[in-house]
Design a protein around this motif. Structure first.
Motif: not given
Length: 365
Positions: A1-3, A28, A63, A159-160, A192
């Motif tokens: 995961m990532a912001d 995140d 991220g 990742s998102i 996210t």
């Protein structure tokens, strides 16, 4: 995961700024909804994050990975971003089974057969579609197809997650069930997520935060409760839920409260942290559920005011009645369990909880 960080995003179509200096930080694991009417820029913002549209200016990072930087000419193509995107139309391959549709992105990424099988089984269990692995899309309901489209996105571990009105093709009952299921799924995943919709119920029930967009800009960003109870302007107040608007003049101000004179001369007392000056033109905004029919003989109290309105219409909506009212030329809507039988009704309006917007010209259309 990532912001996800969107900074100063601009996207033009000819002379029109579809996205105009939009900045959003999605933490995140946070679920953020872009909400607004058609043409407000929400889908264009999502497309810019996915890489489907190249912005004219701004910066997008996930991220720490730079997706787009207008000042440096950086643009990462969609296939290199690792985003999971679910469209409004599910775009399933009609000649492939559910399992084959879900396997397709793994095949493209040359994931080994054993790992493919494990991931397919895992993600179909997650979306509760295991028994349908050998069926074809035409054999599924709209809600089931929507789950397959989501499974196909989740299987390659993005990742998102980007969701572009994924429930809009479902009928009302199925949409309600799908919303409940999606709320449970988002809690389990903690991924996210950016969710695009024009449906306020979806936004309020699913989101950690909501970005209300209007004319390519952010009108307000906050929690569902903030957006609903403390709208930043008449547009947000009118778009989220149902709001009554009454033009008024400030007749008096004293100790964090204002006495308002309505168009027909009636007066109400409203609490206000920063009340406008006496004589100012304002717009009084309040929700239908904040009003109630005043009891017989009930008058103004320190907690609220009593006003009289003319009854225009009565509509039964299942368990409640929606009553259309007129108050000195200002339309109101009231929701009650028992409809009024007279041509006029006395209403109690609370002193606290209503909102004042400066300027009568700010009325919502």
């Amino acid at each position: 995961m990532a912001d996800l960080k969107i900074e100063g995003l601009v996207k033009r179509f000819g002379e029109v700024r579809a996205v105009d200096d939009v900045s959003i930080h999605v933490a995140d694991g946070e679920f953020v909804t872009l909400l607004g009417p058609s043409g407000c820029g929400k889908s264009t913002t999502l497309a810019a994050v996915a890489g489907l549209d190249r912005p004219d200016a701004g910066r997008i990072t996930v991220g720490g990975k730079v997706y787009f930087d207008g000042s440096r000419g950086t643009y990462l193509p969609p296939e290199a971003r690792g985003c999971g995107l679910v469209f409004q139309s599910y775009a399933l391959w009609p000649h492939m089974t559910v399992a084959d549709n879900v396997a397709f992105p793994l095949t493209l990424r040359k994931v080994k057969a054993a790992e493919r099988k494990r991931r397919i089984a895992e993600v179909l269990a997650l979306v509760e579609m295991e028994p349908y692995a050998d069926r074809y899309p035409h054999m599924l309901s709209g809600g089931q197809q929507q789950r397959v489209a989501l499974a196909r996105t989740l299987v390659y571990q993005p990742s998102i997650l980007l969701l572009d009105e994924p429930l809009s093709n479902l009928d009302a009952k199925l949409r309600d069930r799908a919303r409940t299921w999606l709320a449970e799924l988002r809690t389990r995943l903690g991924l996210t997520t950016i969710y695009v919709t024009h449906d306020q119920i979806e936004a309020l029930s699913l989101s950690d935060r909501i970005v209300v967009m209007n004319g390519g800009r952010i009108a307000q960003l906050g929690t569902p409760q903030d957006i609903y109870e403390r709208p930043a302007d008449p547009f947000v107040a009118d778009f989220i839920g149902t709001t009554n608007f009454l033009p008024a003049r400030v007749a008096a101000v004293a100790g964090g409260a204002a006495t308002l004179e309505l168009a027909d001369g009636q007066r109400v007392d409203i609490a206000a942290e920063r009340p406008p000056e006496s004589g100012a033109q304002v717009m009084l905004a309040f929700r239908p559920e904040q009003m109630r029919v005043a009891a017989s003989g009930e008058g103004a109290t320190p907690d609220g005011s009593v006003i009289t309105a003319r009854v225009l219409s009565r509509s039964y909506v299942g368990g409640r009645w929606q009553v259309g009212l007129d108050l000195g030329g200002g339309p109101l809507r009231l929701e009650i369990e028992t409809p009024p039988h007279a041509d006029a009704v006395r209403l109690w309006l609370p002193r606290s909880g209503c909102i004042l917007f400066r300027g009568a010209a700010n009325a919502a259309a």
